[in-house]
Design an enzyme around this catalytic site. Structure first.
Site, short mmCIF file in Angstrom:
data_model
loop_
_atom_site.label_atom_id
_atom_site.label_comp_id
_atom_site.label_asym_id
_atom_site.label_seq_id
_atom_site.Cartn_x
_atom_site.Cartn_y
_atom_site.Cartn_z
N HIS A 245 -5.63 1.02 -5.95
CA HIS A 245 -6.90 1.17 -5.21
C HIS A 245 -8.09 0.99 -6.15
O HIS A 245 -9.07 0.34 -5.81
CB HIS A 245 -6.99 2.57 -4.60
CG HIS A 245 -6.11 2.78 -3.40
ND1 HIS A 245 -6.10 1.90 -2.35
CD2 HIS A 245 -5.23 3.76 -3.08
CE1 HIS A 245 -5.24 2.33 -1.42
NE2 HIS A 245 -4.70 3.46 -1.85
N HIS B 238 -0.11 3.98 -7.64
CA HIS B 238 -0.68 3.71 -6.32
C HIS B 238 -2.21 3.81 -6.37
O HIS B 238 -2.92 2.88 -5.97
CB HIS B 238 -0.10 4.74 -5.33
CG HIS B 238 -0.59 4.59 -3.92
ND1 HIS B 238 0.17 4.05 -2.92
CD2 HIS B 238 -1.78 4.91 -3.35
CE1 HIS B 238 -0.51 4.04 -1.79
NE2 HIS B 238 -1.70 4.56 -2.02
N GLU B 239 -2.70 4.92 -6.89
CA GLU B 239 -4.16 5.11 -6.95
C GLU B 239 -4.80 4.09 -7.89
O GLU B 239 -5.94 3.67 -7.68
CB GLU B 239 -4.51 6.54 -7.37
CG GLU B 239 -4.00 7.64 -6.43
CD GLU B 239 -4.31 7.41 -4.96
OE1 GLU B 239 -5.32 6.75 -4.65
OE2 GLU B 239 -3.52 7.87 -4.11
N HIS C 288 -8.75 -2.57 -7.11
CA HIS C 288 -9.33 -3.25 -5.96
C HIS C 288 -10.85 -3.00 -5.93
O HIS C 288 -11.64 -3.92 -5.79
CB HIS C 288 -8.66 -2.69 -4.69
CG HIS C 288 -8.89 -3.52 -3.46
ND1 HIS C 288 -8.41 -3.16 -2.23
CD2 HIS C 288 -9.55 -4.69 -3.25
CE1 HIS C 288 -8.75 -4.07 -1.34
NE2 HIS C 288 -9.44 -5.00 -1.92
ZN LIG Z 1 -3.37 4.57 -0.67
#
Ligand SMILES: [Zn+2]
Length: 612
Positions: free
Chosen positions: A400, A396-397, A403
């Site tokens: 990020h 998940h991280e 991105h």
């Molecule tokens: Zn998040």
């Protein structure tokens, strides 16, 4: 050969953790001296605002100068803030780091004051004039979207007197949030219950959640649920009055700024049509059949006579496999394969370049995050504990962080930051990719069940629950807009009716669940926020269909569009960015993709359980 006894990771001090598992903050500054010089540089540059003040209308060069000053200071502020902040988060007992962090905050407050004239002065120049400047000056044209957005926001800005009056109200406008936080945290008396084995448990938030997630004894879960919600019910009239404060404040601001509704006021900044939220909650509510099917299945597998709200979190089967960090790295990289080799290389770089602070140590901040340190690289804080959950948190991280990387590489500084409205797209999509990868490779039936339950619980928590919450907020705000009385009974009825509409006959309902609205901090602290978790999830659910398509052309196009979304950072309104990626949130298609995804997962889970 000497045999070292491994130290229990949970009691390890920071200096006992091998360096490769800690982040390398010297990529930001080699030492505190350099950081101090950065602070001095920042302060010196602040003087530039005074020189520019009152001159913007003179021409495009002055305006460009102001934007460039903003960029300079903005870039520097990432490094200053995160060098202190990340040092602090790795051991929050470190008073020196804490003091340095506060030093940055004080400097930022000074900067906010020094630049406070900038936007109002810009807005006094007619938009047509600024547009003509931008057409003639390509350097200034870089800031076009930022400028247009500022003017767009101004549509609901009042005259000087009106703004002054509103600014005076902002101090007590935060009161409902503060009161809720005091009531639900500082002053709360956590109930104590006795479990069936005689153990006594104080139901703090963490203990309560842990009990619902681990206890295999239903009467214990029931007792915890009743006692926990009873604490809120005991103050239900106070909670209702506080929440009424939130609703009336939002309606006051919406009316003062001439919006037709509180929802319209909340969505205006990002230029999101109200239809997005209305459509989201309607589609979710109409798509609850797979959710109910999942709960019926859980009831059967858990062997329960009756199935209640407090039975939702227990794992279906016991499973204690360890996922060692060093061993999952290759798998995480491998799982990103559909996104292309360049993307995978970036992920590898994050692992090998010490961008990640992996393990827990005394004093370290809990949870996980990705920190975008502009001009350096993203950093990730984890508290990795070898569970499957922590592998998903890592992916998940990582989403990020990728991105951040792509957006910084392709956008000028002013657009390098992305809004929350798109932020959770790459993170949830990363998790989906890792899930697909794992499920397609494991023949272990128990692991398959655990993976499927993880994916399903994720959909339930990130999509359905947030849609239900968004629906509740919308209905509660409408009561205020229509001048209806707002009492504990009204709020509990709105919440409970929704909860029942979602779960139908898949659950037995307990009256104690009615008060749930009183304990959701987002309702009190950031109204109309949670729907974004659901819209991001829905966007990912739609995007991943193409990204993992068997049709090569479709797959390639899907990946390019997704990467373009990441590369675009904050260069346009989020709805436009998503539309370009192929997601139109004003239609039911994205939330419908989640409903279908859940349906599929529940069917898979049913089959796996059948086989076991
Ligand atoms: Zn998040």
């Amino acid at each position: 050969m000497a045999i070292e006894t491994p130290i229990d990771p949970r009691t390890r001090t920071r200096d006992q953790i091998p360096e490769e598992f800690t982040w390398n903050l010297s990529d930001i500054y080699p030492d505190w001296n350099e950081w101090e010089s950065g602070l001095a540089e920042f302060e010196k540059k602040l003087a530039g605002y005074a020189e520019l003040r009152g001159t913007l209308a003179q021409g495009p060069d002055r305006l460009l100068g102001a934007f460039r000053l903003e960029d300079d200071l903005g870039q520097l502020s990432y490094k200053l803030w995160y060098y202190a902040g990340l040092n602090y988060d790795q051991d929050q007992r470190d008073n020196t780091a804490n003091a340095r962090r506060q030093k940055v905050q004080i400097l930022f407050a000074k900067a906010a004051e020094a630049r406070s004239w900038f936007t109002p002065e810009l807005l006094r120049i007619p938009l047509a004039t600024v547009r003509a400047w931008m057409d003639a000056n390509s350097d200034l044209a870089v800031y076009r979207f930022a400028i247009e957005r500022t003017y767009h926001q101004q549509e609901h800005v009042l005259d000087e007197n009106g703004e002054h009056l509103l600014s005076l109200s902002s101090r007590f406008g935060d009161t409902p949030h503060d009161v809720h936080s005091m009531l639900a945290n500082a002053d709360i008396k956590h109930p104590v219950i006795t479990l069936h084995d005689g153990r006594q448990v104080t139901l703090t938030y963490a203990q309560y959640n842990a009990l619902l997630q681990t206890s295999r004894h239903q009467p214990d879960r029931a007792a915890a649920f009743d006692a926990f919600h009873g604490t809120f019910a005991a103050n239900q009239n106070t909670y209702a009055a506080v929440y009424n404060g939130v609703l009336q404040r939002d309606w006051f601001i919406a009316q003062a700024r001439q919006f037709k509704s509180t929802l319209e006021a909340a969505l205006h900044g990002n230029d999101i049509p109200t239809a997005v939220v209305e459509n989201l909650v309607a589609t979710a509510k109409a798509g609850t059949e797979p959710l109910r099917r999942y709960h019926r299945l859980r009831k059967r597998v858990l062997g329960l006579e009756t199935y209640h709200a407090y039975d939702q979190l227990v794992p279906l089967i016991d499973f204690d496999r360890k996922y060692e960090y060093s061993q999952v790295i290759d798998e995480v990289v491998e799982s990103m394969k559909p996104l292309g080799a360049a993307y995978q290389q970036n992920v590898r770089k994050a692992f090998e370049g010490r961008w990640i602070d992996v393990y827990e140590n005394p004093g370290k901040r809990s949870g996980a995050y990705s920190a975008p340190v502009y001009g350096v690289h993203p950093y990730m804080l984890l508290n990795y504990n070898d569970t499957l959950d922590s592998v998903f948190t890592l992916t998940h991280e990582m989403g990020h962080s990728m991105h951040t990387m792509l957006s910084e590489a392709h956008q000028p500084f002013v657009y390098s930051d992305y809004t929350i409205f798109v932020a959770e797209v790459p993170s949830t999509l990363s998790e989906m990719l890792f899930f697909d990868y794992k499920l397609s490779r494991t023949a272990d039936q128990r692991e398959r069940i655990v993976l499927l339950q993880h994916a399903i619980d994720d959909i339930v928590g990130t999509f359905y629950r947030q849609c239900l919450f968004a629906d509740y907020e919308l209905q509660a705000h409408r009561l205020a807009e229509q001048g209806e009385p707002i009492t504990a009974d009204t709020l509990s009825r709105v919440y409970f009716d929704l909860f029942k509409a979602y779960h139908g006959d898949s659950m037995t309902y307990d009256d104690s669940a009615q008060i749930t609205w009183a304990r959701v901090p987002h309702f009190f602290g950031s109204p109309y926020y949670v729907y974004q978790y659901a819209t991001c999830y829905a966007s990912s659910a739609q995007l991943i269909q193409k990204i993992t398509s068997e049709n090569i052309d479709e797959q390639r196009e899907g990946v390019e569009r997704f990467l373009d979304l990441l590369r675009a950072g904050g260069s346009d309104y989020p709805m436009n960015l998503l539309k370009r990626a192929g997601v139109d949130l004003s239609t039911p298609a994205p939330p419908e993709a989640v409903v279908r995804q859940l349906d599929k997962r529940v069917t898979q889970l049913e089959q796996e359980i059948e086989r076991l």
